[in-house]
Design an enzyme around this catalytic site. Structure first.
Site, PDB file in Angstrom:
ATOM      1  N   ASN A 281       0.858  -1.320  -0.098  1.00  0.00           N
ATOM      2  CA  ASN A 281      -0.046  -0.019   0.022  1.00  0.00           C
ATOM      3  C   ASN A 281       0.776   1.246  -0.002  1.00  0.00           C
ATOM      4  O   ASN A 281       2.067   1.183   0.484  1.00  0.00           O
ATOM      5  CB  ASN A 281      -0.848  -0.241   1.260  1.00  0.00           C
ATOM      6  CG  ASN A 281      -1.687  -1.244   1.292  1.00  0.00           C
ATOM      7  OD1 ASN A 281      -2.222  -1.810  -0.042  1.00  0.00           O
ATOM      8  ND2 ASN A 281      -2.300  -1.588   2.609  1.00  0.00           N
ATOM      9  N   VAL A 282       0.410   2.259  -0.527  1.00  0.00           N
ATOM     10  CA  VAL A 282       1.167   3.570  -0.595  1.00  0.00           C
ATOM     11  C   VAL A 282       0.308   4.617   0.169  1.00  0.00           C
ATOM     12  O   VAL A 282       0.631   5.715  -0.034  1.00  0.00           O
ATOM     13  CB  VAL A 282       1.340   4.246  -2.222  1.00  0.00           C
ATOM     14  CG1 VAL A 282       1.881   2.854  -2.878  1.00  0.00           C
ATOM     15  CG2 VAL A 282      -0.292   4.182  -2.691  1.00  0.00           C
ATOM     16  N   ASP A 283      -0.508   4.266   1.356  1.00  0.00           N
ATOM     17  CA  ASP A 283      -1.200   5.159   2.174  1.00  0.00           C
ATOM     18  C   ASP A 283      -0.559   5.701   3.372  1.00  0.00           C
ATOM     19  O   ASP A 283      -0.939   6.594   4.102  1.00  0.00           O
ATOM     20  CB  ASP A 283      -2.656   4.586   2.186  1.00  0.00           C
ATOM     21  CG  ASP A 283      -2.699   3.113   2.974  1.00  0.00           C
ATOM     22  OD1 ASP A 283      -1.623   2.935   3.642  1.00  0.00           O
ATOM     23  OD2 ASP A 283      -3.305   2.315   2.604  1.00  0.00           O
TER      24      ASP A 283
ATOM     25  N   HIS B 225       5.900  -0.263  -2.576  1.00  0.00           N
ATOM     26  CA  HIS B 225       5.556   0.469  -3.848  1.00  0.00           C
ATOM     27  C   HIS B 225       5.517   2.025  -3.533  1.00  0.00           C
ATOM     28  O   HIS B 225       5.124   2.797  -4.270  1.00  0.00           O
ATOM     29  CB  HIS B 225       4.329   0.021  -4.309  1.00  0.00           C
ATOM     30  CG  HIS B 225       4.082  -1.243  -4.581  1.00  0.00           C
ATOM     31  ND1 HIS B 225       2.928  -2.104  -4.691  1.00  0.00           N
ATOM     32  CD2 HIS B 225       4.991  -2.189  -5.280  1.00  0.00           C
ATOM     33  CE1 HIS B 225       3.224  -3.358  -5.190  1.00  0.00           C
ATOM     34  NE2 HIS B 225       4.345  -3.449  -5.341  1.00  0.00           N
TER      35      HIS B 225
ATOM     36  N   CYS C 112      14.608  22.071 -11.885  1.00  0.00           N
ATOM     37  CA  CYS C 112      14.984  21.960 -13.341  1.00  0.00           C
ATOM     38  C   CYS C 112      14.093  21.980 -14.415  1.00  0.00           C
ATOM     39  O   CYS C 112      14.276  21.730 -15.488  1.00  0.00           O
ATOM     40  CB  CYS C 112      15.739  20.476 -13.283  1.00  0.00           C
ATOM     41  SG  CYS C 112      14.937  19.176 -13.378  1.00  0.00           S
TER      42      CYS C 112
ATOM     43  N   GLY D  79      -4.734  -9.175   3.603  1.00  0.00           N
ATOM     44  CA  GLY D  79      -5.311  -8.333   2.828  1.00  0.00           C
ATOM     45  C   GLY D  79      -4.943  -8.214   1.342  1.00  0.00           C
ATOM     46  O   GLY D  79      -4.863  -7.287   0.677  1.00  0.00           O
ATOM     47  N   SER D  80      -4.365  -9.298   0.923  1.00  0.00           N
ATOM     48  CA  SER D  80      -3.489  -9.108  -0.750  1.00  0.00           C
ATOM     49  C   SER D  80      -4.006 -10.531  -1.586  1.00  0.00           C
ATOM     50  O   SER D  80      -3.689 -11.344  -0.744  1.00  0.00           O
ATOM     51  CB  SER D  80      -1.897  -9.132  -0.592  1.00  0.00           C
ATOM     52  OG  SER D  80      -1.714  -9.011  -1.791  1.00  0.00           O
ATOM     53  N   SER D  81      -4.416 -10.154  -2.540  1.00  0.00           N
ATOM     54  CA  SER D  81      -4.475 -11.439  -3.499  1.00  0.00           C
ATOM     55  C   SER D  81      -3.224 -11.830  -3.932  1.00  0.00           C
ATOM     56  O   SER D  81      -3.235 -12.833  -4.526  1.00  0.00           O
ATOM     57  CB  SER D  81      -5.611 -10.880  -4.503  1.00  0.00           C
ATOM     58  OG  SER D  81      -5.092  -9.859  -5.365  1.00  0.00           O
TER      59      SER D  81
ATOM     60  N   ASN E 182      -7.330 -13.138   4.250  1.00  0.00           N
ATOM     61  CA  ASN E 182      -7.693 -12.677   2.688  1.00  0.00           C
ATOM     62  C   ASN E 182      -9.167 -13.003   2.225  1.00  0.00           C
ATOM     63  O   ASN E 182      -9.070 -14.374   2.560  1.00  0.00           O
ATOM     64  CB  ASN E 182      -6.528 -12.698   1.676  1.00  0.00           C
ATOM     65  CG  ASN E 182      -6.980 -11.972   0.543  1.00  0.00           C
ATOM     66  OD1 ASN E 182      -6.975 -10.807   0.718  1.00  0.00           O
ATOM     67  ND2 ASN E 182      -7.112 -12.389  -0.512  1.00  0.00           N
TER      68      ASN E 182
HETATM   69 ZN    ZN Z   1      13.891  18.327 -11.331  1.00  0.00          ZN
END
Ligand code: ZN
Length: 280
Positions: A99-101, A116, A178, A215-217, A241
């Site tokens: 998860n990315v939360d 991730h 940049c 909680g992952s498939s 799961n």
């Molecule tokens: Zn940059």
């Protein structure tokens, strides 16, 4: 009462935990897949589309501008809190989340790898600089005041489906240093997890005496590979799961139940009085 899970946790003291979207659904963050492992929503954006197309980036940032407003307000649920509690009890060697939360961190897990990445940060693809997501949200709003009027439906990973919004008109901020392309600090579909991060997880798994999938498939290879590796190392793997996982035949057993209920109950049995109050 899931005593089988409690017994498993009690018999081990260096458990490697892998969590997926199912651990965050009780926090109001939608899951990608249904119980048979099929996509519930439109497929998430692929890395090559994001880097290769301005239109794709406009679509991504418009939707995720909206999605982040809900996503960033989500709070850890009893499953996150129970895992942090099990870590404090000394049962867990390491937790790896797909998860990315950021909810495991906020619940108090410290031995943690966000496989991730995290949506709370944004990277420049050209100079490698980074900025806080909240700063990018403000920059998007400054350039696109019409974002204040957005409405839509929330989707996984901070994505959304917007109503009546012309994504092609979005003015995307570039890197302030940049002028390069900005991308959330998460691994997109079609992109590899950084090798050093994978190695950190593999090292933790090699020192573990058990593995628990929550909680992952396991449909995404980046998570599935740890189950396969655990099986090769002779490390027993169990899962909590709802529905099928890609690794069902490698599991010692699987609890097909809600992970908030299962983990809270196990923590309460292992350490009475430390479980999160219901409704948190
Ligand atoms: Zn940059």
């Amino acid at each position: 009462m899931p005593t089988r899970l409690t017994d498993f946790i009690a018999r081990h003291e260096r458990i490697f935990v892998l969590t997926g979207a199912g651990v965050s659904t009780a926090s109001g963050i939608p899951d990608y897949r249904d119980r048979s492992g099929e996509w519930k929503h439109q497929k998430p954006m692929e890395y090559r589309d994001f880097v290769g197309s301005v239109a794709a980036r406009q679509r991504y940032w418009a939707r995720s501008y909206f999605g982040w407003q809900r996503f960033s307000r989500a709070a850890p649920n009893p499953a996150h809190l129970a895992l942090a509690g099990l870590e404090q009890l000394g049962r867990l060697a390491h937790t790896v989340t797909q998860n990315v939360d950021g909810l495991h961190q906020r619940a108090g897990s410290r031995l943690l790898t966000e496989l991730h990445g995290s949506l709370s940060s944004v990277d420049c693809l050209d100079c490698g600089g980074s900025l806080a997501r909240s700063d990018l949200q403000q920059a998007l709003l400054d350039r696109n005041p019409q974002l204040a009027l957005l409405s839509g439906d929330i989707a996984p990973d901070g994505d959304a489906r917007l109503w009546d919004f012309d994504e092609a008109r979005l003015d995307i901020p570039a890197c302030r240093s940049c002028g390069g392309i900005l991308k959330p600090a998460v691994v997109f579909f079609g992109e590899s997890v950084p090798p050093a991060r994978v190695q950190q997880c593999r090292d933790a798994l090699a020192g573990a005496d058990a593995m628990l999938v929550v909680g992952s498939s396991l449909m995404v290879y980046s998570g599935f590979r740890f189950v396969r590796e655990a099986a090769q190392l002779g490390i027993p793997v169990v899962a909590v799961n709802r529905g099928r996982t890609r690794a069902d035949e490698l599991l010692a057993f699987k609890l097909e139940m809600d992970c908030t209920t299962a983990l809270s109950a196990s923590l309460a049995q292992l350490a009475p009085g430390t479980a999160a109050p219901p409704g948190l």
